[in-house]
Design a protein around this motif. Structure first.
Motif, short mmCIF file in Angstrom:
data_model
loop_
_atom_site.label_atom_id
_atom_site.label_comp_id
_atom_site.label_asym_id
_atom_site.label_seq_id
_atom_site.Cartn_x
_atom_site.Cartn_y
_atom_site.Cartn_z
N LEU A 3 35.45 27.27 72.08
CA LEU A 3 36.37 28.18 71.55
C LEU A 3 36.84 29.02 72.74
O LEU A 3 36.62 29.24 73.79
CB LEU A 3 35.55 29.29 70.64
N GLU A 7 39.97 32.70 69.39
CA GLU A 7 39.48 32.11 68.30
C GLU A 7 38.30 32.65 68.02
O GLU A 7 37.88 32.75 66.87
CB GLU A 7 39.52 30.61 68.83
N LEU A 11 36.99 34.37 64.23
CA LEU A 11 36.03 34.01 63.14
C LEU A 11 35.66 35.32 62.58
O LEU A 11 35.21 35.29 61.35
CB LEU A 11 34.94 33.52 63.94
N ARG A 14 37.91 36.35 59.46
CA ARG A 14 37.89 35.79 58.24
C ARG A 14 36.51 35.76 57.27
O ARG A 14 35.64 36.29 57.76
CB ARG A 14 38.06 34.06 58.55
N ASP A 17 30.71 31.98 56.68
CA ASP A 17 30.42 30.61 56.08
C ASP A 17 29.74 30.83 54.83
O ASP A 17 29.78 29.92 53.93
CB ASP A 17 29.59 29.79 57.14
N ARG A 30 27.75 33.51 59.98
CA ARG A 30 28.87 32.29 60.49
C ARG A 30 27.97 31.61 61.70
O ARG A 30 27.12 32.12 62.18
CB ARG A 30 29.99 33.22 61.28
N VAL A 32 28.68 28.37 64.10
CA VAL A 32 29.43 27.82 64.84
C VAL A 32 28.80 27.19 66.17
O VAL A 32 27.89 27.81 66.82
CB VAL A 32 30.62 28.46 65.48
N ARG A 52 31.06 38.24 69.70
CA ARG A 52 32.45 37.22 69.93
C ARG A 52 32.27 36.82 71.18
O ARG A 52 32.79 35.67 71.42
CB ARG A 52 33.43 38.16 69.20
N THR A 59 29.08 28.09 72.63
CA THR A 59 29.12 27.06 71.50
C THR A 59 29.25 25.54 71.96
O THR A 59 28.80 24.50 71.13
CB THR A 59 30.41 27.25 70.56
#
Length: 289
Positions: A3, A7, A11, A14, A17, A30, A32, A52, A59
């Protein structure tokens, strides 16, 4: 999975998940990344978006499960939803159950570290822990105590919401000044994700104040007993200049845990993971391996 910084931040712009019902509201999650499971628990007054900056470094190596506790970020709640430390402790347990995590590294920052320890000390599903600039068993610093006492004064919530929305005022030491070595980091994404909701959304501000109101010193006083139940490796990661949880006390905390070590992050403060994400991510990966 790789990422970029943009990006990773996106996350948190938005929908999550999934939402996990924890009885009082729903925790947003979330997920990832690829590899061993790592669960991230944030503190006050932020949300999972505080992690973040770590995600681009993590990741490719681990699966990151990042929560927004009830009352923050993308969680579901309203002005009547109970928000408390005890509720967050129960919520973290529920999240681990619902995600089916059986071999997880626990990462907690600030009050999220205290909540995570209370929730999962001695839990056989936890492989290891990383605690970043978090509560100490020797008691509360004067700055933390002053903040808690201030929260119980009439009108504190409205004042806080007004102050954090003003660039100059939020830099004062009795507000958020000193949370970063570079106070300019209180602007930009930190402002977008954490301060503007307090400034513009009465429901978010009310939830933040209810959490402060729920704070009881026993959660700190009991940490020494909680530490006796932790038998997995614990990596303490600390900002060199943290005024809320001084690094000298963190050095002493090492001896209260069965298997602990300390990494001090140079030129960083309370939000060491936002100021020096590469160094903090390296410490996390070192703990996972």
């Amino acid at each position: 999975m790789t990422l970029t910084a943009t990006e990773a931040a996106d996350l948190f712009r938005r929908d999550p998940d999934r939402l996990i019902d924890v009885g009082a509201g729903k925790v947003a999650v979330r997920t990832v990344g690829t590899g061993p499971d790592v669960l991230f628990v944030h503190g006050w007054p932020v949300s999972g978006a505080t992690f973040r900056t770590l995600l681009p470094h993590l990741t490719p190596h681990v699966t990151c499960h990042v929560v927004d506790l009830v009352g923050t970020g993308s969680s579901e709640y309203d002005e009547r939803t109970p928000v408390s430390i005890e509720g967050h402790v129960e919520a973290v347990r529920r999240v681990v159950d619902e995600l089916g995590l059986t071999d997880v590294v626990l990462v907690g920052h600030d009050s999220g570290g205290m909540i995570a320890r209370h929730a999962l000390a001695g839990d056989g599903r936890v492989r290891s822990m990383v605690m970043i600039d978090t509560e100490l068993p020797d008691g509360l610093s004067w700055r933390f105590t002053a903040f808690i006492r201030g929260a119980r004064l009439p009108g504190f919530g409205k004042v806080l919401g007004w102050v954090v929305g003003r660039r100059r005022l939020r830099r004062f030491p009795l507000v958020l000044g000193g949370a970063f070595v570079d106070n300019d980091l209180l602007d930009g994404e930190f402002d977008e994700f954490f301060l503007q909701p307090l400034h513009t959304d009465p429901v978010a501000l009310g939830a933040a104040i209810r959490l402060l109101d729920s704070f009881d010193a026993r959660y700190v006083n009991e940490l020494a007993d909680v530490h006796r139940r932790i038998d997995v490796p614990v990596h303490l990661v600390w900002g060199e200049h943290d005024p809320f949880f001084p690094v000298a006390a963190a050095r002493e905390m090492v001896d209260t845990l069965a298997d602990a070590r300390l990494t001090v992050i140079d030129e960083a403060s309370l939000f060491s993971h936002e100021e020096r994400p590469a160094e903090v991510a390296a410490a996390i990966l070192d703990t996972v391996q």
